[in-house]
Design a protein around this motif. Structure first.
Motif, PDB file in Angstrom:
ATOM      1  N   ARG A  16       0.984  -1.135   0.006  1.00 22.19           N
ATOM      2  CA  ARG A  16       0.000  -0.140   0.092  1.00 22.19           C
ATOM      3  C   ARG A  16       0.779   1.190  -0.316  1.00 22.19           C
ATOM      4  O   ARG A  16       0.667   2.272  -0.782  1.00 22.19           O
ATOM      5  N   GLN A  17       1.919   1.283   0.810  1.00 20.42           N
ATOM      6  CA  GLN A  17       2.698   2.617   0.962  1.00 20.42           C
ATOM      7  C   GLN A  17       3.521   2.668  -0.548  1.00 20.42           C
ATOM      8  O   GLN A  17       3.575   3.593  -0.984  1.00 20.42           O
ATOM      9  N   LEU A  18       3.841   1.435  -1.051  1.00 19.14           N
ATOM     10  CA  LEU A  18       4.465   1.592  -2.489  1.00 19.14           C
ATOM     11  C   LEU A  18       3.724   1.949  -3.660  1.00 19.14           C
ATOM     12  O   LEU A  18       4.073   2.748  -4.479  1.00 19.14           O
ATOM     13  N   ALA A  19       2.697   1.576  -3.389  1.00 20.60           N
ATOM     14  CA  ALA A  19       1.611   2.099  -4.383  1.00 20.60           C
ATOM     15  C   ALA A  19       1.324   3.650  -4.131  1.00 20.60           C
ATOM     16  O   ALA A  19       0.929   4.342  -5.223  1.00 20.60           O
ATOM     17  N   SER A  20       1.285   4.047  -3.011  1.00 20.68           N
ATOM     18  CA  SER A  20       1.262   5.434  -2.468  1.00 20.68           C
ATOM     19  C   SER A  20       2.294   6.237  -3.304  1.00 20.68           C
ATOM     20  O   SER A  20       2.141   7.172  -3.958  1.00 20.68           O
ATOM     21  N   LEU A  21       3.519   5.768  -3.108  1.00 17.40           N
ATOM     22  CA  LEU A  21       4.720   6.500  -3.957  1.00 17.40           C
ATOM     23  C   LEU A  21       4.724   6.437  -5.201  1.00 17.40           C
ATOM     24  O   LEU A  21       4.902   7.350  -6.034  1.00 17.40           O
ATOM     25  N   ALA A  22       4.404   5.267  -5.819  1.00 11.49           N
ATOM     26  CA  ALA A  22       4.429   5.106  -7.254  1.00 11.49           C
ATOM     27  C   ALA A  22       3.270   5.933  -7.856  1.00 11.49           C
ATOM     28  O   ALA A  22       3.351   6.432  -9.165  1.00 11.49           O
ATOM     29  N   GLY A  23       2.106   6.183  -7.302  1.00 10.69           N
ATOM     30  CA  GLY A  23       1.074   7.085  -8.021  1.00 10.69           C
ATOM     31  C   GLY A  23       1.088   8.384  -7.399  1.00 10.69           C
ATOM     32  O   GLY A  23       0.081   8.924  -7.822  1.00 10.69           O
ATOM     33  N   TRP A  24       2.044   8.771  -6.824  1.00 13.80           N
ATOM     34  CA  TRP A  24       1.863  10.179  -6.321  1.00 13.80           C
ATOM     35  C   TRP A  24       2.515  10.976  -7.484  1.00 13.80           C
ATOM     36  O   TRP A  24       3.736  11.024  -7.787  1.00 13.80           O
ATOM     37  N   HIS A  25       1.422  11.624  -8.214  1.00 17.16           N
ATOM     38  CA  HIS A  25       1.848  12.551  -9.355  1.00 17.16           C
ATOM     39  C   HIS A  25       2.587  13.975  -9.207  1.00 17.16           C
ATOM     40  O   HIS A  25       2.984  14.529 -10.173  1.00 17.16           O
ATOM     41  N   SER A  26       2.097  14.515  -8.132  1.00 16.47           N
ATOM     42  CA  SER A  26       2.611  15.841  -7.585  1.00 16.47           C
ATOM     43  C   SER A  26       3.345  15.968  -6.594  1.00 16.47           C
ATOM     44  O   SER A  26       3.038  15.123  -5.574  1.00 16.47           O
ATOM     45  N   PHE A  27       4.316  16.833  -6.729  1.00 15.47           N
ATOM     46  CA  PHE A  27       5.413  16.843  -5.699  1.00 15.47           C
ATOM     47  C   PHE A  27       5.472  18.117  -5.226  1.00 15.47           C
ATOM     48  O   PHE A  27       5.586  19.263  -6.063  1.00 15.47           O
ATOM     49  N   ALA A  28       6.175  18.450  -3.964  1.00 11.55           N
ATOM     50  CA  ALA A  28       6.434  19.697  -3.257  1.00 11.55           C
ATOM     51  C   ALA A  28       7.774  19.695  -3.248  1.00 11.55           C
ATOM     52  O   ALA A  28       8.451  18.665  -3.234  1.00 11.55           O
ATOM     53  N   PRO A  29       8.304  20.855  -2.792  1.00 11.07           N
ATOM     54  CA  PRO A  29       9.956  20.857  -2.628  1.00 11.07           C
ATOM     55  C   PRO A  29      10.234  19.887  -1.341  1.00 11.07           C
ATOM     56  O   PRO A  29       9.308  19.747  -0.490  1.00 11.07           O
ATOM     57  N   PRO A  30      11.463  19.285  -1.335  1.00 15.98           N
ATOM     58  CA  PRO A  30      11.780  18.402   0.070  1.00 15.98           C
ATOM     59  C   PRO A  30      11.509  19.100   1.181  1.00 15.98           C
ATOM     60  O   PRO A  30      11.098  18.116   2.349  1.00 15.98           O
ATOM     61  N   SER A  31      11.460  20.420   1.351  1.00 15.27           N
ATOM     62  CA  SER A  31      11.410  20.893   2.591  1.00 15.27           C
ATOM     63  C   SER A  31       9.839  20.800   3.050  1.00 15.27           C
ATOM     64  O   SER A  31       9.445  21.158   4.509  1.00 15.27           O
ATOM     65  N   VAL A  32       9.033  20.771   2.148  1.00 10.02           N
ATOM     66  CA  VAL A  32       7.514  20.524   2.490  1.00 10.02           C
ATOM     67  C   VAL A  32       6.882  19.381   2.154  1.00 10.02           C
ATOM     68  O   VAL A  32       5.770  19.430   2.014  1.00 10.02           O
ATOM     69  N   LEU A  33       7.521  18.258   2.036  1.00 10.32           N
ATOM     70  CA  LEU A  33       7.054  16.835   1.613  1.00 10.32           C
ATOM     71  C   LEU A  33       6.116  16.530   3.030  1.00 10.32           C
ATOM     72  O   LEU A  33       6.340  17.035   4.193  1.00 10.32           O
ATOM     73  N   PRO A  34       4.877  16.030   2.555  1.00 13.66           N
ATOM     74  CA  PRO A  34       3.756  15.605   3.427  1.00 13.66           C
ATOM     75  C   PRO A  34       4.650  14.972   4.555  1.00 13.66           C
ATOM     76  O   PRO A  34       5.198  14.143   4.376  1.00 13.66           O
ATOM     77  N   ASP A  35       4.073  14.979   5.955  1.00 18.90           N
ATOM     78  CA  ASP A  35       4.232  14.115   6.896  1.00 18.90           C
ATOM     79  C   ASP A  35       3.711  12.847   6.802  1.00 18.90           C
ATOM     80  O   ASP A  35       2.567  12.798   5.831  1.00 18.90           O
ATOM     81  N   ILE A  36       4.351  11.597   7.255  1.00 16.43           N
ATOM     82  CA  ILE A  36       3.852  10.336   7.086  1.00 16.43           C
ATOM     83  C   ILE A  36       2.797  10.079   8.280  1.00 16.43           C
ATOM     84  O   ILE A  36       2.913  10.516   9.500  1.00 16.43           O
ATOM     85  N   SER A  37       1.751   9.513   7.621  1.00 14.59           N
ATOM     86  CA  SER A  37       0.547   8.954   8.699  1.00 14.59           C
ATOM     87  C   SER A  37       1.544   7.944   9.805  1.00 14.59           C
ATOM     88  O   SER A  37       1.984   7.113   9.392  1.00 14.59           O
ATOM     89  N   PRO A  38       0.980   8.265  11.084  1.00 16.47           N
ATOM     90  CA  PRO A  38       1.608   7.279  12.078  1.00 16.47           C
ATOM     91  C   PRO A  38       0.915   6.021  11.802  1.00 16.47           C
ATOM     92  O   PRO A  38       1.722   4.880  12.422  1.00 16.47           O
ATOM     93  N   THR A  39      -0.245   5.668  11.372  1.00 13.50           N
ATOM     94  CA  THR A  39      -0.842   4.434  11.347  1.00 13.50           C
ATOM     95  C   THR A  39      -0.677   3.877  10.106  1.00 13.50           C
ATOM     96  O   THR A  39      -0.362   2.592   9.839  1.00 13.50           O
ATOM     97  N   ARG A  40      -0.608   4.403   8.809  1.00 17.00           N
ATOM     98  CA  ARG A  40      -0.597   3.814   7.440  1.00 17.00           C
ATOM     99  C   ARG A  40       0.551   4.348   6.708  1.00 17.00           C
ATOM    100  O   ARG A  40       1.143   3.729   5.804  1.00 17.00           O
TER     101      ARG A  40
END
Length: 487
Positions: free
Chosen positions: A212-236
């Motif tokens: 599920r996490q790998l699918a989230s990465l592979a399907g992530w089509h829009s990106f922000a600069p590294p300094s504002v990359l989204p936080d990771i959900s503690p549960t998923r």
């Protein structure tokens, strides 16, 4: 530096690791290489403060052994006085000829530096385990395919453009494909993988990420600069889509098959995977972009006395070598010398006992220091290895692991055949790690003769076209143990 790092951690200069022969430190020069004078100074320091054993690891790091708590502090001060800057933080590794190889698809150094900066900016270093690593491979004559990593980026050509193929958890053959992206997106995906890994704790690796996490990465089509990359959900641990950033129209999504976590790495510490990718060995001559050549010379079993390394570096200095780079595969690359110097340097290295040809059977043997160098060792691994290399080189189409004890430091992954030292002597293990129970024993001093018996059995039992490794697997542990114990 009074506290020692635990076994399994990375023994950096500031955090030496306790081993069977004292403390060990590992150095990775920021510049990628050393001048001959700097290498000589480092070896002299190792003689003063350690046991004089110098090693180049399978990943291309320099190790100094046999230190004490006090001498490690003195060594660190002398490294600083020599002006040798060493890398810290999450390892982001490039090939030994990065930027000077005329055959590489792209110079990987700029992307590697951008990833290092993004990792630091995101505060990931203290949250990741000491063995989490990234490889950025520009291709060329000496690829990084044989080195395992949590995140792999390899330059590829797509149409007329240079892109970066991303994969996770493995070497060039076993890593899981994730995406193909341009440089900006490749950096962002790499840092996002490390964020997800960090969320799972300091013991985690990218192999622990779910489908599920790998699918989230592979399907992530829009990106922000590294300094504002989204936080990771503690549960998923999933990445949410981000508004803003540049659309990644060039992203090619990797296949996602099922919900299970991806398979673990083999040979993670050593960077060597039995039966996996076989890189071109960093031994011999390699043409460079500036019409010169690099000369690759390896350390047998990755280890040499400091005195012999000093002698080789002194010869290199006299012959006009400008830089000596560490190379994966337990080797050194000599750069800057005139072409007429290469033969003389090779001859000196051969006389000193270094490996100067890729056909040398010692390149197929992984052997730890063993006795008497290591207090944990039960057998004289290097003496056994030398005898086997001299007498049975013809069957070594696989990696033979000779381990002084069950820890298996020289080759943590599975090997076709391993000889392990223990209280009962030395015994063979087939298609497993040194931690497995040997199928039988004979005295440690006589282990090479036991392998000679196994080699004779392989020669008589091999089918036409069958490799020795395949023959060993077919014969099985019981037959191998019986042959090994024969007088």
């Amino acid at each position: 530096m009074n506290a020692f790092s635990r076994r399994g951690a990375c023994p950096a200069l500031s955090a030496p690791m306790q081993t069977g022969d004292g403390l060990l430190v590992r150095l990775n020069p920021v510049a990628g290489g050393l001048s001959p004078k700097s290498l000589i100074g480092l070896c002299e320091s190792a003689l003063r403060h350690g046991n004089g054993i110098m090693e180049v690891t399978a990943r291309g790091s320099l190790q100094i052994r046999g230190l004490t708590a006090e001498s490690a502090v003195l060594l660190a001060a002398e490294v600083d006085a020599l002006g040798i800057a060493v890398r810290t933080g999450v390892p982001v590794e490039t090939g030994p000829l990065a930027g000077i190889d005329p055959r590489e698809i792209a110079d990987p150094r700029a992307l590697a530096e951008r990833i290092r900066a993004a990792v630091e900016e995101a505060g990931l270093t203290p949250r990741l385990g000491p063995k989490v690593s990234v490889v950025v491979d520009g291709g060329g004559q000496l690829t990084m395919d044989g080195v395992t990593a949590d995140v792999r980026l390899k330059a590829v050509r797509v149409g007329g453009n240079v892109m970066w193929s991303l994969s996770v958890a493995g070497d060039g053959q076993s890593a899981r494909p994730l995406a193909t992206a341009d440089e900006d997106a490749a950096r962002d995906i790499a840092v996002a993988v490390l964020r997800m890994t960090a969320e799972k704790g300091r013991e985690a690796h990218a192999r622990d990420l779910s489908e599920r996490q790998l699918a989230s990465l592979a399907g992530w089509h829009s990106f922000a600069p590294p300094s504002v990359l989204p936080d990771i959900s503690p549960t998923r641990g999933e990445i949410s889509r981000v508004a803003g950033g540049s659309p990644l129209s060039t992203l090619k999504i990797g296949e996602i098959a099922h919900e299970d976590a991806i398979s673990p790495l083999e040979g993670e510490m050593s960077g060597r995977t039995e039966g996996g990718v076989q890189d071109r060995r960093p031994i011999g001559l390699f043409p460079l972009s500036n019409d010169t050549t690099a000369l690759g010379i390896a350390l047998p079993y990755g280890s040499m006395p400091a005195e012999k390394l000093i002698a080789l570096a002194q010869s290199a200095l006299s012959l006009g070598v400008a830089e000596i780079r560490l190379a994966p595969g337990r080797a050194l690359l000599f750069l800057g010398q005139p072409s007429s110097a290469n033969h003389l340097l090779q001859a000196t290295a051969t006389a000193l006992g270094f490996v100067t040809t890729a056909a040398d059977p010692r390149t197929r043997i992984a052997a730890c220091p063993g006795t008497p160098a290591c207090a944990s060792g039960r057998i004289a691994t290097r003496d056994i290895a030398e005898t086997i290399a001299a007498e049975n080189a013809d069957i070594l189409d696989f990696t033979l692991h000779i381990s002084g004890c069950a820890k298996g430091c020289a080759h943590p992954g599975s090997a076709a055949l391993t000889i392990v030292g223990g209280e009962n002597g030395a015994g063979p293990v087939v298609n497993a790690t040194a931690k497995a129970l040997p199928a039988g024993y004979r005295p440690g001093y006589d282990a090479a003769r036991g392998i000679g018996r196994v080699a004779a059995m392989v020669r008589s039992a091999q089918y036409p076209g069958e490799t020795a490794a395949a023959c060993l697997t077919r014969l099985g542990p019981a037959a191998i143990a019986e042959s090994y114990r024969q007088e």
